[in-house]
Structure formats: structure tokens, C-alpha cells
Design a protein around this motif. Structure first.
Motif, PDB file in Angstrom:
ATOM      1  N   ASP A 188       0.663  10.252  -2.806  1.00 32.43           N
ATOM      2  CA  ASP A 188       1.108   9.032  -2.130  1.00 32.43           C
ATOM      3  C   ASP A 188       2.509   9.279  -1.590  1.00 32.43           C
ATOM      4  O   ASP A 188       3.179  10.250  -1.952  1.00 32.43           O
ATOM      5  CB  ASP A 188       1.064   7.829  -3.079  1.00 32.43           C
ATOM      6  CG  ASP A 188       1.914   8.026  -4.322  1.00 32.43           C
ATOM      7  OD1 ASP A 188       3.136   8.169  -4.191  1.00 32.43           O
ATOM      8  OD2 ASP A 188       1.346   8.042  -5.437  1.00 32.43           O
ATOM      9  N   THR A 189       2.944   8.406  -0.701  1.00 33.84           N
ATOM     10  CA  THR A 189       4.235   8.616  -0.041  1.00 33.84           C
ATOM     11  C   THR A 189       5.388   8.617  -1.030  1.00 33.84           C
ATOM     12  O   THR A 189       6.368   9.346  -0.844  1.00 33.84           O
ATOM     13  CB  THR A 189       4.477   7.535   1.018  1.00 33.84           C
ATOM     14  OG1 THR A 189       4.201   6.241   0.446  1.00 33.84           O
ATOM     15  CG2 THR A 189       3.591   7.737   2.228  1.00 33.84           C
ATOM     16  N   ALA A 190       5.289   7.807  -2.090  1.00 29.46           N
ATOM     17  CA  ALA A 190       6.382   7.732  -3.055  1.00 29.46           C
ATOM     18  C   ALA A 190       6.658   9.092  -3.679  1.00 29.46           C
ATOM     19  O   ALA A 190       7.813   9.512  -3.834  1.00 29.46           O
ATOM     20  CB  ALA A 190       6.050   6.709  -4.138  1.00 29.46           C
ATOM     21  N   ALA A 191       5.603   9.803  -4.034  1.00 27.44           N
ATOM     22  CA  ALA A 191       5.760  11.119  -4.653  1.00 27.44           C
ATOM     23  C   ALA A 191       5.879  12.231  -3.618  1.00 27.44           C
ATOM     24  O   ALA A 191       6.570  13.235  -3.849  1.00 27.44           O
ATOM     25  CB  ALA A 191       4.569  11.398  -5.573  1.00 27.44           C
ATOM     26  N   GLY A 192       5.200  12.062  -2.486  1.00 35.44           N
ATOM     27  CA  GLY A 192       5.094  13.146  -1.525  1.00 35.44           C
ATOM     28  C   GLY A 192       6.260  13.323  -0.576  1.00 35.44           C
ATOM     29  O   GLY A 192       6.625  14.452  -0.246  1.00 35.44           O
TER      30      GLY A 192
ATOM     31  N   GLY B  23     -10.560  14.223  13.600  1.00 39.66           N
ATOM     32  CA  GLY B  23     -11.991  14.326  13.823  1.00 39.66           C
ATOM     33  C   GLY B  23     -12.890  13.750  12.748  1.00 39.66           C
ATOM     34  O   GLY B  23     -14.117  13.841  12.852  1.00 39.66           O
ATOM     35  N   VAL B  24     -12.320  13.142  11.684  1.00 41.46           N
ATOM     36  CA  VAL B  24     -13.139  12.544  10.620  1.00 41.46           C
ATOM     37  C   VAL B  24     -13.351  11.073  10.956  1.00 41.46           C
ATOM     38  O   VAL B  24     -12.417  10.275  10.899  1.00 41.46           O
ATOM     39  CB  VAL B  24     -12.469  12.690   9.236  1.00 41.46           C
ATOM     40  CG1 VAL B  24     -13.408  12.143   8.149  1.00 41.46           C
ATOM     41  CG2 VAL B  24     -12.103  14.133   8.962  1.00 41.46           C
ATOM     42  N   LYS B  25     -14.567  10.708  11.282  1.00 36.12           N
ATOM     43  CA  LYS B  25     -14.846   9.348  11.746  1.00 36.12           C
ATOM     44  C   LYS B  25     -14.837   8.342  10.595  1.00 36.12           C
ATOM     45  O   LYS B  25     -15.244   8.649   9.486  1.00 36.12           O
ATOM     46  CB  LYS B  25     -16.210   9.309  12.446  1.00 36.12           C
ATOM     47  CG  LYS B  25     -16.267  10.113  13.737  1.00 36.12           C
ATOM     48  CD  LYS B  25     -17.636   9.992  14.398  1.00 36.12           C
ATOM     49  CE  LYS B  25     -17.689  10.784  15.693  1.00 36.12           C
ATOM     50  NZ  LYS B  25     -19.023  10.700  16.342  1.00 36.12           N
ATOM     51  N   ASP B  26     -14.359   7.142  10.918  1.00 34.99           N
ATOM     52  CA  ASP B  26     -14.428   6.001  10.003  1.00 34.99           C
ATOM     53  C   ASP B  26     -13.854   6.342   8.632  1.00 34.99           C
ATOM     54  O   ASP B  26     -14.494   6.150   7.598  1.00 34.99           O
ATOM     55  CB  ASP B  26     -15.879   5.521   9.860  1.00 34.99           C
ATOM     56  CG  ASP B  26     -15.973   4.170   9.146  1.00 34.99           C
ATOM     57  OD1 ASP B  26     -15.028   3.378   9.253  1.00 34.99           O
ATOM     58  OD2 ASP B  26     -17.005   3.929   8.475  1.00 34.99           O
ATOM     59  N   PHE B  27     -12.630   6.856   8.623  1.00 35.77           N
ATOM     60  CA  PHE B  27     -12.015   7.259   7.355  1.00 35.77           C
ATOM     61  C   PHE B  27     -10.757   6.450   7.085  1.00 35.77           C
ATOM     62  O   PHE B  27      -9.868   6.351   7.936  1.00 35.77           O
ATOM     63  CB  PHE B  27     -11.664   8.745   7.349  1.00 35.77           C
ATOM     64  CG  PHE B  27     -11.249   9.234   5.988  1.00 35.77           C
ATOM     65  CD1 PHE B  27     -12.180   9.824   5.153  1.00 35.77           C
ATOM     66  CD2 PHE B  27      -9.948   9.072   5.533  1.00 35.77           C
ATOM     67  CE1 PHE B  27     -11.818  10.247   3.877  1.00 35.77           C
ATOM     68  CE2 PHE B  27      -9.574   9.486   4.268  1.00 35.77           C
ATOM     69  CZ  PHE B  27     -10.514  10.083   3.439  1.00 35.77           C
ATOM     70  N   GLU B  28     -10.680   5.881   5.878  1.00 32.79           N
ATOM     71  CA  GLU B  28      -9.455   5.218   5.423  1.00 32.79           C
ATOM     72  C   GLU B  28      -9.433   5.211   3.904  1.00 32.79           C
ATOM     73  O   GLU B  28     -10.401   4.798   3.261  1.00 32.79           O
ATOM     74  CB  GLU B  28      -9.360   3.783   5.932  1.00 32.79           C
ATOM     75  CG  GLU B  28      -8.081   3.086   5.484  1.00 32.79           C
ATOM     76  CD  GLU B  28      -7.953   1.671   6.016  1.00 32.79           C
ATOM     77  OE1 GLU B  28      -6.814   1.189   6.146  1.00 32.79           O
ATOM     78  OE2 GLU B  28      -8.992   1.051   6.294  1.00 32.79           O
ATOM     79  N   ALA B  29      -8.348   5.689   3.339  1.00 31.77           N
ATOM     80  CA  ALA B  29      -8.158   5.652   1.894  1.00 31.77           C
ATOM     81  C   ALA B  29      -6.667   5.510   1.611  1.00 31.77           C
ATOM     82  O   ALA B  29      -5.854   6.237   2.177  1.00 31.77           O
ATOM     83  CB  ALA B  29      -8.702   6.913   1.233  1.00 31.77           C
ATOM     84  N   THR B  30      -6.326   4.557   0.756  1.00 29.48           N
ATOM     85  CA  THR B  30      -4.936   4.340   0.376  1.00 29.48           C
ATOM     86  C   THR B  30      -4.877   4.035  -1.122  1.00 29.48           C
ATOM     87  O   THR B  30      -5.885   3.753  -1.754  1.00 29.48           O
ATOM     88  CB  THR B  30      -4.298   3.160   1.131  1.00 29.48           C
ATOM     89  OG1 THR B  30      -4.992   1.948   0.780  1.00 29.48           O
ATOM     90  CG2 THR B  30      -4.356   3.361   2.635  1.00 29.48           C
TER      91      THR B  30
ATOM     92  N   ARG C  72       0.846  -1.189   0.000  1.00 29.22           N
ATOM     93  CA  ARG C  72       0.000   0.000   0.000  1.00 29.22           C
ATOM     94  C   ARG C  72       0.878   1.233   0.000  1.00 29.22           C
ATOM     95  O   ARG C  72       1.925   1.264   0.632  1.00 29.22           O
ATOM     96  CB  ARG C  72      -0.899   0.036   1.245  1.00 29.22           C
ATOM     97  CG  ARG C  72      -2.070  -0.888   1.193  1.00 29.22           C
ATOM     98  CD  ARG C  72      -3.083  -0.553   2.264  1.00 29.22           C
ATOM     99  NE  ARG C  72      -2.530  -0.513   3.602  1.00 29.22           N
ATOM    100  CZ  ARG C  72      -3.191  -0.929   4.683  1.00 29.22           C
ATOM    101  NH1 ARG C  72      -4.416  -1.416   4.567  1.00 29.22           N
ATOM    102  NH2 ARG C  72      -2.640  -0.853   5.870  1.00 29.22           N
ATOM    103  N   PHE C  73       0.409   2.249  -0.720  1.00 32.67           N
ATOM    104  CA  PHE C  73       1.033   3.567  -0.693  1.00 32.67           C
ATOM    105  C   PHE C  73       0.136   4.467   0.151  1.00 32.67           C
ATOM    106  O   PHE C  73      -0.944   4.858  -0.307  1.00 32.67           O
ATOM    107  CB  PHE C  73       1.119   4.155  -2.104  1.00 32.67           C
ATOM    108  CG  PHE C  73       2.089   3.469  -3.028  1.00 32.67           C
ATOM    109  CD1 PHE C  73       3.285   4.081  -3.382  1.00 32.67           C
ATOM    110  CD2 PHE C  73       1.808   2.229  -3.560  1.00 32.67           C
ATOM    111  CE1 PHE C  73       4.172   3.473  -4.252  1.00 32.67           C
ATOM    112  CE2 PHE C  73       2.684   1.603  -4.429  1.00 32.67           C
ATOM    113  CZ  PHE C  73       3.872   2.219  -4.773  1.00 32.67           C
TER     114      PHE C  73
END
Length: 328
Positions: free
Chosen positions: A210-214, A247-254, A128-129
Motif C-alpha cells: 500500500d502507499t503508506a508502506a511503499g 492491458g488488464v481489463k476491469d481491474f481494481e483492488a485497494t 483507501r490505501f
């Protein structure tokens, strides 16, 4: 030779060949790999997908005793390269790096695709990135909470850059907008580099990378990291909170990457590829390089990948339909 006798001999020869074909197929599988293997990356050289493949290919090649060469086939948000792999022979000599876009998002974002995710057999999850919300250091955003409050209080005032419509970065921001009730204008670019450049120049205040670019841009001070979009902080940025912490509930994006082969590739070859990929990605020096690049190394089996893609499809297609998103 009279005609009936000739036909009889032809029929007998065909029957003999048919009876031998399973043995021939098994012999081919046993001899695999007997020539170099093509690994299709549907994005330009130098990006995160390319980096991951190029780190794994030499190690897998050493294990298999054959060369694995990377073939970059960018274009149309990864559709061109993915379609090329889908239409390749299912003989174990074509691999594909598949991601959220190719295997999940595109099916809902486009009315017509030249391929279907079902045209592929899963080999295994690779990595995952993590995605990071970044802003121009002069944007006036101090931290994640203040940034979220500003977005909510000023609908339509702010815009964000993405590497393209239907990218994981785009869909991550759409999920954020859905979770927070915010309205931020989407400005799609043709790739991460162009999006980053305009945020650095102050043309657009924010983007998702993403971490690779960021990570290189954050470490150099050209961009400021506000929040991680996964469920956990990342080791490379220990002081940057997750959106859930902000404070953003139930958040996940990769953004994720997995290995696929054309459908109907012999299962024995799929299993061998999965085992060798798993071994290669956990080789200490390979794993260390990937983690230094910001990747979360999570090798998995074919069945687990198939189940994961099914769950991802159900979730993200629901969001795409609810927000009336389209790449056309």
C-alpha cells in the motif's frame, strides 16, 4: 412488614426502575462522551492503519472534548483486535478501525471466526490505501506490460511476497492472476516489513504494497513501482500506470479503512461519531497529512458504508470460492 406487602413494594420498585430506564439511557447518550474513548487498531504501531487512526484521533478528541486513545491489538491477521472490539460494551467508548480483511475476506478465508462482521455497526468510510506492484530494481522488469508478459509466459517461475494470507495485498494478486491467467507463487510473510525486506534483498522478486508502506521505499530507490492496482493513477506516482492501462481489463483492488463500533451502540452516538469523523478527516491539515502519506480520503455515512461492505463481500467471496483460497 408481612410478606405479601414486601413483595408488592418490590414489584412496584422494579416497575418504577423499568419505566425510568429509557430516560436513563437517553441521559447517558446526551452526556456522551463523559470519559476517554478507546480506538482499537488490530495491527502493530507504525503501520498504515495505525497512522490513519493517530492522525484522526487528536482532531476528533478536540471536537468531542474527550481523549481518543489508540490501543494496538495486533495478531492473527487482525482477528485478535477485531474480536476484542466486538466483545466490548456497546456504549460508544470503543471504536474499531475495520478493513477489507476483518470485514470481508476473513469470513470466507477462515472456517471459524470468533466474531462476525455483523457484530459491528458501521460509522463511516475513512480512506483507501492504493496498492502498488513493486519489484526489486535488479529484477529485470522494465515496465508493467513487460512484467505481465513475463508472468504469463513463465507460469510458476516467479513468486511474490505478501504481508500475509488473506491480506488485501494477497487478494489483489489473486485477482490479477484470475484476470490474466497467470500463475505466480505466493510467499506469505508476517507483515509488510518482512515482505518488503526480502524483496529489497532480492530473495523474492516482487510484492504488493500500500502507499503508506511503499512510497518511502520507492522514493528512496530501494524498490521500483511498476503499476497501480486502482482505477486511477495516484498523484504521488504520476508516471506509474494502472494495470488497466497496462492491458488488464476491469481491474481494481485497494486496501480500505472504515470506522466501526460494537453492534447495539445507540444510533444517536453512531450518528455523532460519523459526523465528527467526517469533520475531522476533512480538516485541511489532517487531510493534507493523509494525502501526503498516499491515502485517498473518502469519508462516508453509515448507510453508505453498510452498502459498500455488502457489495465488497459479494465480489470477493466469489473470487475466494472460485480460486479455492483458504487461510487454514
Amino acid at each position: 412488614m408481612n410478606l405479601p406487602r414486601r413483595r408488592l413494594l418490590h414489584a412496584a420498585s422494579a416497575t418504577a426502575l423499568a419505566s425510568l430506564s429509557p430516560w436513563a439511557a437517553r441521559a447517558d447518550e446526551a452526556a456522551w462522551p463523559s470519559k476517554p474513548i478507546r480506538w482499537v487498531v488490530a495491527y502493530p504501531a507504525g503501520g498504515g492503519s495505525d497512522f490513519l487512526a493517530r492522525q484522526l484521533a487528536p482532531q476528533m478528541g478536540r471536537q468531542l472534548g474527550q481523549t481518543l486513545y489508540i490501543e494496538n491489538r495486533p495478531g492473527a491477521a487482525g482477528i485478535i483486535g477485531t474480536d476484542n472490539a466486538a466483545k466490548s460494551p456497546a456504549d460508544g467508548y470503543t471504536l474499531l478501525t475495520g478493513d477489507n480483511g476483518a470485514m470481508v475476506f476473513h469470513q470466507a478465508m477462515y472456517k471459524r471466526l470468533p466474531y462476525a462482521p455483523q457484530d459491528f455497526a458501521p460509522v463511516g468510510f475513512m480512506a483507501r490505501f492504493p496498492l502498488i506492484v513493486v519489484v526489486n530494481p535488479q529484477s529485470g522488469f522494465d515496465d508493467a506490460r513487460q512484467w505481465l508478459q513475463a508472468l504469463k509466459a513463465n507460469p510458476g517461475r516467479y513468486s511474490y511476497a505478501s504481508p500475509g494470507i488473506g491480506s488485501p495485498h494477497h487478494l489483489a494478486m489473486e485477482l490479477l492472476k484470475e484476470r490474466t491467467g497467470s500463475f505466480v507463487v505466493h510467499v506469505p510473510y508476517r507483515g509488510t516489513a518482512f515482505a518488503s525486506q526480502d524483496v529489497i534483498a532480492g530473495q523474492v522478486p516482487m510484492t504488493v504494497l500500500d502507499t503508506a508502506a511503499g512510497l518511502p521505499l520507492i522514493r528512496s530507490g530501494k524498490l521500483k513501482a511498476l503499476a497501480v492496482m486502482g482505477r486511477q493513477r495516484i498523484p504521488a506516482l504520476p508516471n506509474v500506470p494502472t494495470l488497466q492501462e497496462a492491458g488488464v481489463k476491469d481491474f481494481e483492488a485497494t486496501a480500505w479503512q472504515a470506522l466501526f463500533v460494537p453492534r447495539s451502540t445507540p444510533q444517536a452516538i453512531v450518528n455523532r461519531l460519523s459526523a465528527e469523523m467526517h469533520k475531522a478527516i476533512l480538516t485541511p491539515e489532517v487531510k493534507a497529512r493523509l494525502e501526503e502519506f498516499g491515502l485517498e480520503v473518502l469519508p462516508g455515512e453509515p448507510a453508505a458504508l453498510a452498502d459498500f461492505v455488502q457489495k465488497e463481500t459479494a465480489f470477493w467471496h466469489g473470487l475466494i470460492r472460485a480460486r479455492h483460497l483458504s487461510a487454514e
